[in-house]
Scaffold this motif. Structure first.
Motif, PDB file in Angstrom:
ATOM      1  N   ASP A 412       0.825  -1.210   0.000  1.00 34.69           N
ATOM      2  CA  ASP A 412       0.000   0.000   0.000  1.00 34.69           C
ATOM      3  C   ASP A 412       0.862   1.264   0.000  1.00 34.69           C
ATOM      4  O   ASP A 412       0.530   2.255  -0.662  1.00 34.69           O
ATOM      5  N   ALA A 416       1.015   4.191  -2.860  1.00 31.56           N
ATOM      6  CA  ALA A 416       0.616   5.547  -2.500  1.00 31.56           C
ATOM      7  C   ALA A 416       1.720   6.576  -2.688  1.00 31.56           C
ATOM      8  O   ALA A 416       1.475   7.778  -2.542  1.00 31.56           O
ATOM      9  N   THR A 535       0.704   4.375   9.961  1.00 29.32           N
ATOM     10  CA  THR A 535      -0.205   4.011   8.878  1.00 29.32           C
ATOM     11  C   THR A 535       0.379   4.533   7.569  1.00 29.32           C
ATOM     12  O   THR A 535       1.233   5.425   7.562  1.00 29.32           O
ATOM     13  N   GLU A 537      -1.086   6.346   5.351  1.00 28.10           N
ATOM     14  CA  GLU A 537      -1.456   7.755   5.194  1.00 28.10           C
ATOM     15  C   GLU A 537      -0.560   8.665   6.022  1.00 28.10           C
ATOM     16  O   GLU A 537      -0.058   9.684   5.532  1.00 28.10           O
ATOM     17  N   ASP A 538      -0.347   8.288   7.283  1.00 28.42           N
ATOM     18  CA  ASP A 538       0.482   9.123   8.157  1.00 28.42           C
ATOM     19  C   ASP A 538       1.934   9.169   7.678  1.00 28.42           C
ATOM     20  O   ASP A 538       2.581  10.222   7.727  1.00 28.42           O
ATOM     21  N   LYS A 541       2.413  11.384   4.646  1.00 28.91           N
ATOM     22  CA  LYS A 541       2.434  12.787   5.084  1.00 28.91           C
ATOM     23  C   LYS A 541       3.776  13.118   5.721  1.00 28.91           C
ATOM     24  O   LYS A 541       4.362  14.183   5.458  1.00 28.91           O
ATOM     25  N   ASP A 545       5.247  15.601   2.963  1.00 28.30           N
ATOM     26  CA  ASP A 545       4.440  16.810   3.075  1.00 28.30           C
ATOM     27  C   ASP A 545       5.202  18.085   2.775  1.00 28.30           C
ATOM     28  O   ASP A 545       4.598  19.127   2.552  1.00 28.30           O
TER      29      ASP A 545
END
Length: 623
Positions: A412, A416, A535, A537-538, A541, A545
């Motif tokens: 994943d 991503a 995770t 997503e985290d 970021k 980011d």
């Protein structure tokens, strides 16, 4: 960890002498006990060789090879054969006897160096005394295990180099002295931390030794397209890491009508020029080691395990599983052969001739061969892509795969990643993403596979070369993120090597190694920035980011992550309370006003997107 330990075989809680979850990793407690004893006697003979070296006496390379192979035999999922391990214990005790008589003074030797036993029946009781928990202090035990696991990884590099008749006396001497030091109760925690980093230093040297052995023998890996389908002839499936075994098998199968396929960590054998002349070396079958049970079943022909990682075989194909070198499993045929000897693979070849061709489980191709020499040959293209902004970051996703569902994270995460990101990989962790359609950047594939976990050296060389090309003082200034999957001892030595090279902020997953005590983990976190994964997503970021093209940083107000604090306050003075509530109390300072919002948030440990959302909401509501 007072009454338990961490089983390095399957990452489950274990007893003193082995894994209590034998259904998970298949390593029976009595086998693990004999591994404990083999490590103990290896430490003992290493104390003797270290004393002999201190007296100016040379150690026979055969003794170095004995100790190296002992450690390699105990590495994750390499050898499940209790009697084979016991035989190595006896061989080590006999070799130690001959060395002891050469010592001028034995008074300072530890108990492990003097222990001798001729009765097999007494081995189990001794093993119970010398297991991991024999070290009572949790932090000392944690560091000793970290060092020992690193040395096991180092032994793997040395063993494969030895098979190609390459030795490094300095590496052997360090490995043995470090083993002996894990018996030394006078060493402080600081001494053990220093020894841990020194293990990383020799990990780099061991990787360089093996890299030289492989490339001088078989040529430098080159960009190669590997088929993942099957032919219509019977085949032999080769797994593990030993290229010398692969070479001998390819030679002996020429003209026999038997095709050769690779599995798991042997995939990178296809990248070496020397093996491309064999027309019957046809492709790769399957995925990472932990999928053996279903993939070995459908292969139909015999399988050769040259090293780790063995999954206890199903009865349906156990008679087709052959082992060699440090690998072993009770009831499976073992092909003998010492360093420098030509192994006889006729039995497995004849077996293959009687088997059906492999059942196809997938089709297509994968590309690899991006070891350091090949990547450096593309240096101008790579550097140009970085300078132009086409490549914003590299992500090192090397390491090991495993069966745990939590490892889906790496698939994943790879999916991503921003499209301007390139993955650098080595080891079987790549099977989590090397068949994804991630595309390329100006002809540069977004997954650059350097090879086996044994080839992790290439990732260090590439990073150091980029540091030189960009004229940087610190390797951590490179646009490289380290997100490594760990499982077994070669992953540990890779980690220690990176720490020695000064790399910081390495993320490990799916969890931090369970053999780390809280205090040792704290040292790694505080001094090196070691952190667990979060995770997907985290982590995306966290790592990306700061990129200028992150749309989440742009708002209708015109405030972005790159906006200067002074400009924000000049245009929207009423936002000062929001910034101050985030901890930015020195807004009147000229130097603070010259910082970007992203930099200010970084200094204060704040997620810039959270601050942006607050600013944007306020500006939208009040203007």
């Amino acid at each position: 960890m007072e009454n338990k330990m961490f089983c390095y075989q399957c990452q489950e809680t274990a007893g003193n002498t082995g894994c209590t979850q034998s259904g998970v990793c298949g390593k029976k407690p009595e086998v693990a006990a004999m591994q404990d004893l083999l490590i103990f006697v290896s430490k003992g003979i290493s104390a003797v060789t270290t004393c002999l070296r201190n007296e100016g006496k040379k150690i026979d390379p055969a003794i170095n090879h004995l100790i190296t192979l002992n450690l390699f035999t105990t590495i994750t999922n390499a050898n499940f054969d209790e009697e084979a391990i016991v035989a190595r214990i006896f061989d080590t005790l006999n070799a130690k006897k001959e060395l002891l008589v050469q010592l001028s003074n034995t008074a300072s030797l530890p108990e492990a160096a003097l222990w001798d036993e001729t009765a097999r029946v007494n081995f189990s009781s001794k093993a119970a005394e010398v297991g991991v928990l024999s070290t009572k202090d949790e932090d000392v035990r944690s560091l000793r295990e970290l060092i020992t696991y690193g040395l096991k990884g180092l032994s793997a590099y040395s063993k494969h180099a030895n098979a190609l008749l390459k030795d490094d006396e300095d590496v052997d001497a360090f490995l043995q002295s470090a083993l002996a030091k894990t018996l030394d109760d006078s060493l402080s925690l600081n001494d053990l931390v220093a020894l841990t980093l020194e293990t990383g230093k020799y990990g780099v040297n061991g990787m360089a030794l093996l890299d030289n052995a492989n490339t001088t023998t078989y040529g430098n890996p080159e960009i190669t397209t590997v088929k993942i389908g099957v032919g219509n002839r019977p085949g032999i499936l080769v797994s593990g890491h030993d290229l010398r075994d692969m070479e001998m098998l390819l030679k002996q199968t020429e003209g026999t009508g038997v095709d050769i396929y690779t599995h798991s960590e042997m995939l990178p054998a296809h990248y070496y020029p020397a093996f491309k002349k064999y027309n019957h070396f046809v492709g790769n079958y399957g995925n990472a080691w932990w999928k053996q049970k279903e993939e070995f079943e459908t292969f139909n022909g015999p399988i050769l395990m040259t090293t780790n990682c063995i999954v206890p075989p199903k009865e349906s194909y156990k008679d087709r599983l052959y082992t060699t070198g440090a690998a072993g499993f009770p009831g499976c045929k073992h092909i003998a052969g010492e360093i420098g000897e030509e192994k006889d693979f006729s039995a497995i070849i004849e077996h293959a001739k009687k088997c059906a061709a492999p059942t196809e489980i997938e089709s297509g191709e994968i590309v690899g061969g991006f070891a350091h020499n090949q990547v450096l040959a593309l240096a101008d293209t790579v550097v140009g892509a970085v300078k132009s902004g086409a490549i914003k970051k590299f992500v090192v996703m090397a390491g090991c795969d495993g069966r745990a569902k939590s490892r889906n994270y790496y698939t994943d995460f790879a999916s991503a990643l921003p499209k301007d990101t390139v993955i650098l990989t080595a080891g079987c962790a790549k099977y989590r993403y090397n068949k994804l359609d991630l595309g390329d950047i100006g002809g540069i594939p977004r997954v650059l596979d350097a090879g086996q976990c044994n080839d992790s050296y290439s990732l260090a060389v590439i990073a150091l070369k980029l540091k030189e090309v960009f004229d940087l003082d610190d390797i951590n200034e490179l646009p490289i993120v380290y997100n490594i999957a760990w499982y077994e001892q070669k992953a540990v030595i890779v980690l220690l090597a990176l720490l020695y090279l000064g790399v910081k902020d390495i993320h490990l997953g799916p969890t931090l190694p369970g053999f780390l005590s809280a205090n040792v983990a704290k040292v790694l976190v505080e001094n090196f920035g070691i952190a667990p994964i979060g995770t997907v997503e985290d982590d995306i970021k966290l790592f990306f980011d700061e990129e200028e093209n992150d749309d989440s940083r742009v708002s209708v107000s015109g405030i972005t992550a790159d906006s200067l604090i002074g400009d924000i306050l000049l245009q929207y003075p009423d936002t000062a309370p929001i910034l101050m509530s985030c901890g930015m109390h020195c807004l009147g300072c000229p130097s603070s006003q010259m910082e970007s919002l992203a930099d200010a948030c970084m200094v204060h440990g704040i997620d810039v997107n959270i601050v942006l959302n607050q600013l944007n909401a306020f500006v939208t509501q009040n203007n």
